[in-house]
Design a protein around this motif. Structure first.
Motif, PDB file in Angstrom:
ATOM      1  N   LEU A 132       0.827  -1.205   0.000  1.00  0.00           N
ATOM      2  CA  LEU A 132       0.000   0.000   0.000  1.00  0.00           C
ATOM      3  C   LEU A 132       0.863   1.257   0.000  1.00  0.00           C
ATOM      4  CD1 LEU A 132      -2.916  -0.840   2.473  1.00  0.00           C
ATOM      5  CD2 LEU A 132      -3.126  -0.306   0.046  1.00  0.00           C
ATOM      6  N   PHE A 133       1.943   1.241   0.787  1.00  0.00           N
ATOM      7  CA  PHE A 133       2.865   2.373   0.778  1.00  0.00           C
ATOM      8  C   PHE A 133       3.374   2.632  -0.642  1.00  0.00           C
ATOM      9  CE2 PHE A 133       3.584   2.269   5.460  1.00  0.00           C
ATOM     10  CZ  PHE A 133       3.565   3.640   5.685  1.00  0.00           C
ATOM     11  N   LEU A 134       3.774   1.571  -1.324  1.00  0.00           N
ATOM     12  CA  LEU A 134       4.297   1.727  -2.691  1.00  0.00           C
ATOM     13  C   LEU A 134       3.211   2.218  -3.641  1.00  0.00           C
ATOM     14  CD1 LEU A 134       6.457  -1.535  -2.933  1.00  0.00           C
ATOM     15  CD2 LEU A 134       7.237   0.792  -2.428  1.00  0.00           C
ATOM     16  N   ALA A 135       1.987   1.735  -3.439  1.00  0.00           N
ATOM     17  CA  ALA A 135       0.882   2.138  -4.314  1.00  0.00           C
ATOM     18  C   ALA A 135       0.532   3.612  -4.133  1.00  0.00           C
ATOM     19  CB  ALA A 135      -0.346   1.271  -4.045  1.00  0.00           C
ATOM     20  N   GLY A 136       0.630   4.098  -2.901  1.00  0.00           N
ATOM     21  CA  GLY A 136       0.275   5.487  -2.644  1.00  0.00           C
ATOM     22  C   GLY A 136       1.385   6.476  -2.918  1.00  0.00           C
ATOM     23  N   LEU A 137       2.597   5.984  -3.040  1.00  0.00           N
ATOM     24  CA  LEU A 137       3.752   6.869  -3.178  1.00  0.00           C
ATOM     25  C   LEU A 137       3.664   7.840  -4.362  1.00  0.00           C
ATOM     26  CD1 LEU A 137       6.432   7.688  -2.013  1.00  0.00           C
ATOM     27  CD2 LEU A 137       7.523   5.798  -3.241  1.00  0.00           C
ATOM     28  N   PRO A 138       3.201   7.409  -5.554  1.00  0.00           N
ATOM     29  CA  PRO A 138       3.132   8.369  -6.683  1.00  0.00           C
ATOM     30  C   PRO A 138       2.188   9.538  -6.440  1.00  0.00           C
ATOM     31  CG  PRO A 138       2.998   6.096  -7.461  1.00  0.00           C
ATOM     32  CD  PRO A 138       2.856   6.045  -5.978  1.00  0.00           C
ATOM     33  N   LEU A 139       1.355   9.457  -5.408  1.00  0.00           N
ATOM     34  CA  LEU A 139       0.351  10.500  -5.172  1.00  0.00           C
ATOM     35  C   LEU A 139       0.768  11.491  -4.098  1.00  0.00           C
ATOM     36  CD1 LEU A 139      -2.817   8.177  -5.049  1.00  0.00           C
ATOM     37  CD2 LEU A 139      -1.786   9.245  -7.060  1.00  0.00           C
ATOM     38  N   TYR A 140       1.956  11.365  -3.557  1.00  0.00           N
ATOM     39  CA  TYR A 140       2.285  12.097  -2.331  1.00  0.00           C
ATOM     40  C   TYR A 140       2.349  13.615  -2.528  1.00  0.00           C
ATOM     41  CZ  TYR A 140       7.244  13.163  -3.383  1.00  0.00           C
ATOM     42  OH  TYR A 140       8.405  13.668  -3.895  1.00  0.00           O
ATOM     43  N   ARG A 141       2.469  14.110  -3.745  1.00  0.00           N
ATOM     44  CA  ARG A 141       2.551  15.557  -3.965  1.00  0.00           C
ATOM     45  C   ARG A 141       1.188  16.205  -4.183  1.00  0.00           C
ATOM     46  NH1 ARG A 141       7.836  16.592  -7.881  1.00  0.00           N
ATOM     47  NH2 ARG A 141       9.390  15.648  -6.505  1.00  0.00           N
ATOM     48  N   LEU A 142       0.141  15.412  -4.219  1.00  0.00           N
ATOM     49  CA  LEU A 142      -1.187  15.959  -4.519  1.00  0.00           C
ATOM     50  C   LEU A 142      -1.786  16.668  -3.310  1.00  0.00           C
ATOM     51  CD1 LEU A 142      -2.679  12.986  -6.565  1.00  0.00           C
ATOM     52  CD2 LEU A 142      -1.522  15.043  -7.419  1.00  0.00           C
ATOM     53  N   ARG A 143      -2.732  17.558  -3.592  1.00  0.00           N
ATOM     54  CA  ARG A 143      -3.413  18.288  -2.532  1.00  0.00           C
ATOM     55  C   ARG A 143      -4.509  17.444  -1.898  1.00  0.00           C
ATOM     56  NH1 ARG A 143      -4.140  24.457  -4.905  1.00  0.00           N
ATOM     57  NH2 ARG A 143      -1.918  24.848  -5.332  1.00  0.00           N
ATOM     58  N   ALA A 144      -4.995  17.934  -0.749  1.00  0.00           N
ATOM     59  CA  ALA A 144      -5.998  17.180   0.005  1.00  0.00           C
ATOM     60  C   ALA A 144      -7.248  16.917  -0.834  1.00  0.00           C
ATOM     61  CB  ALA A 144      -6.356  17.944   1.278  1.00  0.00           C
ATOM     62  N   ALA A 145      -7.743  17.931  -1.538  1.00  0.00           N
ATOM     63  CA  ALA A 145      -8.975  17.766  -2.311  1.00  0.00           C
ATOM     64  C   ALA A 145      -8.800  16.726  -3.418  1.00  0.00           C
ATOM     65  CB  ALA A 145      -9.402  19.107  -2.915  1.00  0.00           C
ATOM     66  N   THR A 146      -7.652  16.775  -4.080  1.00  0.00           N
ATOM     67  CA  THR A 146      -7.396  15.804  -5.151  1.00  0.00           C
ATOM     68  C   THR A 146      -7.290  14.394  -4.588  1.00  0.00           C
ATOM     69  OG1 THR A 146      -6.178  17.520  -6.348  1.00  0.00           O
ATOM     70  CG2 THR A 146      -5.879  15.248  -7.080  1.00  0.00           C
ATOM     71  N   LEU A 147      -6.595  14.254  -3.471  1.00  0.00           N
ATOM     72  CA  LEU A 147      -6.467  12.944  -2.837  1.00  0.00           C
ATOM     73  C   LEU A 147      -7.834  12.420  -2.398  1.00  0.00           C
ATOM     74  CD1 LEU A 147      -3.264  13.629  -0.726  1.00  0.00           C
ATOM     75  CD2 LEU A 147      -3.453  11.946  -2.561  1.00  0.00           C
ATOM     76  N   ALA A 148      -8.666  13.299  -1.862  1.00  0.00           N
ATOM     77  CA  ALA A 148      -9.999  12.874  -1.434  1.00  0.00           C
ATOM     78  C   ALA A 148     -10.830  12.397  -2.623  1.00  0.00           C
ATOM     79  CB  ALA A 148     -10.703  14.026  -0.724  1.00  0.00           C
ATOM     80  N   LEU A 149     -10.721  13.089  -3.750  1.00  0.00           N
ATOM     81  CA  LEU A 149     -11.455  12.670  -4.950  1.00  0.00           C
ATOM     82  C   LEU A 149     -10.972  11.314  -5.455  1.00  0.00           C
ATOM     83  CD1 LEU A 149     -11.733  16.039  -6.924  1.00  0.00           C
ATOM     84  CD2 LEU A 149     -13.600  14.747  -5.873  1.00  0.00           C
ATOM     85  N   ILE A 150      -9.647  11.088  -5.416  1.00  0.00           N
ATOM     86  CA  ILE A 150      -9.102   9.803  -5.855  1.00  0.00           C
ATOM     87  C   ILE A 150      -9.558   8.690  -4.925  1.00  0.00           C
ATOM     88  CG2 ILE A 150      -6.963   8.496  -6.160  1.00  0.00           C
ATOM     89  CD1 ILE A 150      -5.637  11.094  -7.066  1.00  0.00           C
ATOM     90  N   ALA A 151      -9.558   8.969  -3.616  1.00  0.00           N
ATOM     91  CA  ALA A 151     -10.021   7.961  -2.658  1.00  0.00           C
ATOM     92  C   ALA A 151     -11.489   7.620  -2.906  1.00  0.00           C
ATOM     93  CB  ALA A 151      -9.825   8.465  -1.233  1.00  0.00           C
ATOM     94  N   ALA A 152     -12.306   8.647  -3.150  1.00  0.00           N
ATOM     95  CA  ALA A 152     -13.728   8.419  -3.408  1.00  0.00           C
ATOM     96  C   ALA A 152     -13.935   7.621  -4.694  1.00  0.00           C
ATOM     97  CB  ALA A 152     -14.460   9.760  -3.489  1.00  0.00           C
ATOM     98  N   ALA A 153     -13.193   7.992  -5.745  1.00  0.00           N
ATOM     99  CA  ALA A 153     -13.305   7.256  -7.008  1.00  0.00           C
ATOM    100  C   ALA A 153     -12.862   5.801  -6.824  1.00  0.00           C
ATOM    101  CB  ALA A 153     -12.453   7.936  -8.078  1.00  0.00           C
ATOM    102  N   GLY A 154     -11.796   5.604  -6.053  1.00  0.00           N
ATOM    103  CA  GLY A 154     -11.332   4.247  -5.789  1.00  0.00           C
ATOM    104  C   GLY A 154     -12.371   3.423  -5.054  1.00  0.00           C
TER     105      GLY A 154
END
Length: 413
Positions: A132-154
């Motif tokens: 999971l750490f490796l899977a999330g690593l490419p997203l670490y520079r994104l903002r909170a809103a973008t991360l929340a949208l990706i989590a919701a889409a996932g």
């Protein structure tokens, strides 16, 4: 596991621990939440079966699956702490942070398989956690809103993808062919990558939304007025949407309850909207299974509900740490466990392995309270060890292992 990787402004409440205790660079409320997650997993692995009923059974049931989801959400918080909070690190510092995550993930994967090889009855989460750490690593520079949208889409999409993949595995032979050629499967004696991504107890495909949601929370300014309240309200709304939506869907879709009961060999389909009592499909997974919200069902409803509970717990713990100093002091034993969550998790599995004969004797009748003293003993031992250890050392033993093994990241240019 820990969130001591980078400087973070301390919360409003000052810790009563001595200066050398592990409070620097961490949020006390997050430690408290992690401690609750670890002890919740203890209850699932060591406690009585939830069928004992009553208040104890209800408390045990609320921890089932939801503790591991909270654990995964806090992994996302830790990932952001390591890679930079509130702003992501860039340049050489950013590359070093990425290297630290990769090294940490590798250690967790190896440690997870080592614990799995002990052949206890625990479904060890650590190898999945590392991936999971490796899977999330490419997203670490994104903002909170973008991360929340990706989590919701996932949460909305990935459970359906996993369902299709699992059906293809049940109906075909491609997974067996892949496993036979997978070096990880041969080395570990497991189903390797297929298990990590699709067929395991914590498939990365449907557990990634928890981690990404935790990353989004870490990107927020948790000291802003009203942010904790909004976090709690969001969590409550998601819990209602997940569990309430499942309850409604199971009763509106014709024959859904009877189909699920038949698929789970007579499992309690009426509680499938929130409880693992329903069991798992035995001979094929019906499409109606996507309507349940049992914590380990890997469905959209379960991810929404579990994420909601996790967010509400995090919000409550942050509020306690910021506004209720007396309660924070009373909760110190739990937050101490949270500061060395990896150690507490690993040691309880080692204890189960070493005390296997005593354990089987204690839980020979799983539907009684006979395992409750064992659970209380495990909790007391973890709390005592954490309190003593954190008075003298900044990191737990296995946290220190992670710290040492990630030191080579300093040489990244």
């Amino acid at each position: 596991m820990t969130n001591d990787a980078s400087p973070v402004a301390p919360p409003a409440v000052k810790s009563e621990r001595p200066p050398h205790a592990p409070t620097t660079g961490r949020l006390i409320g997050i430690d408290l939440a992690r401690g609750l997650a670890v002890l919740g997993m203890y209850s699932a692995h060591v406690g009585p079966d939830v069928t004992v009923g009553g208040p104890v059974g209800f408390l045990l049931e609320t921890a089932r699956g939801r503790s591991s989801a909270l654990f995964a959400l806090l992994a996302g918080f830790s990932l952001i702490i390591i890679t930079g909070r509130p702003r992501p690190r860039t340049g050489r510092a950013g590359r070093q942070a990425v290297a630290r995550i990769v090294l940490r993930a590798t250690v967790l994967i190896v440690l997870g398989y080592a614990l799995t090889a002990l052949d206890t009855e625990v479904e060890v989460i650590l190898s999945f956690y590392g991936v999971l750490f490796l899977a999330g690593l490419p997203l670490y520079r994104l903002r909170a809103a973008t991360l929340a949208l990706i989590a919701a889409a996932g949460a909305l999409i990935l459970p359906q993808v996993l369902y299709a993949v699992r059906i293809s595995i049940e109906d075909g032979s491609w997974a067996d062919t892949f496993i036979a050629r997978d070096p990880l499967a041969r080395i570990t004696g497991t189903d390797g990558v297929v298990e990590l991504l699709f067929t395991g107890a914590y498939p990365v495909l449907t557990w990634a939304p928890f981690l990404i949601a935790g990353m989004a929370v870490a990107r927020l300014d948790l000291t802003r007025p009203g942010i904790r309240s909004r976090l709690a309200l969001t969590g409550g709304a998601l819990a209602v949407l997940g569990y309430g939506g499942s309850w409604l869907a199971l009763r509106l879709v014709p024959h859904a309850l009877t189909t699920i009961s038949a698929a789970t060999d007579g499992g309690s389909a009426s509680s499938a909207w929130w409880s693992d009592i329903v069991g798992e499909p035995q001979n094929g997974t019906p499409l109606d299974w996507l309507l349940v919200a049992a914590p380990h069902s890997q469905t959209t409803f379960s991810i929404l509900g579990n994420t909601g509970v996790a967010l509400a717990v995090v919000a409550a713990c942050l509020t306690v740490a910021a506004r209720l100093p007396r309660l924070t002091r009373l909760a110190t034993p739990v937050s101490a466990v949270g500061t060395m969550g990896l150690t507490a998790y690993v040691l309880h599995i080692l204890a189960l392995w070493l005390l296997v004969d005593v354990w089987h004797l204690a839980v020979v009748d799983a539907d009684t309270m006979s395992a409750l003293p064992v659970l209380l003993g495990f909790i007391a031992a973890a709390v005592l060890l954490a309190l003593v250890w954190t008075r003298h050392f900044r990191r737990g033993p296995f946290e220190y292992l992670l710290h040492v093994t990630t030191r080579p990241a300093r040489f990244v240019k």
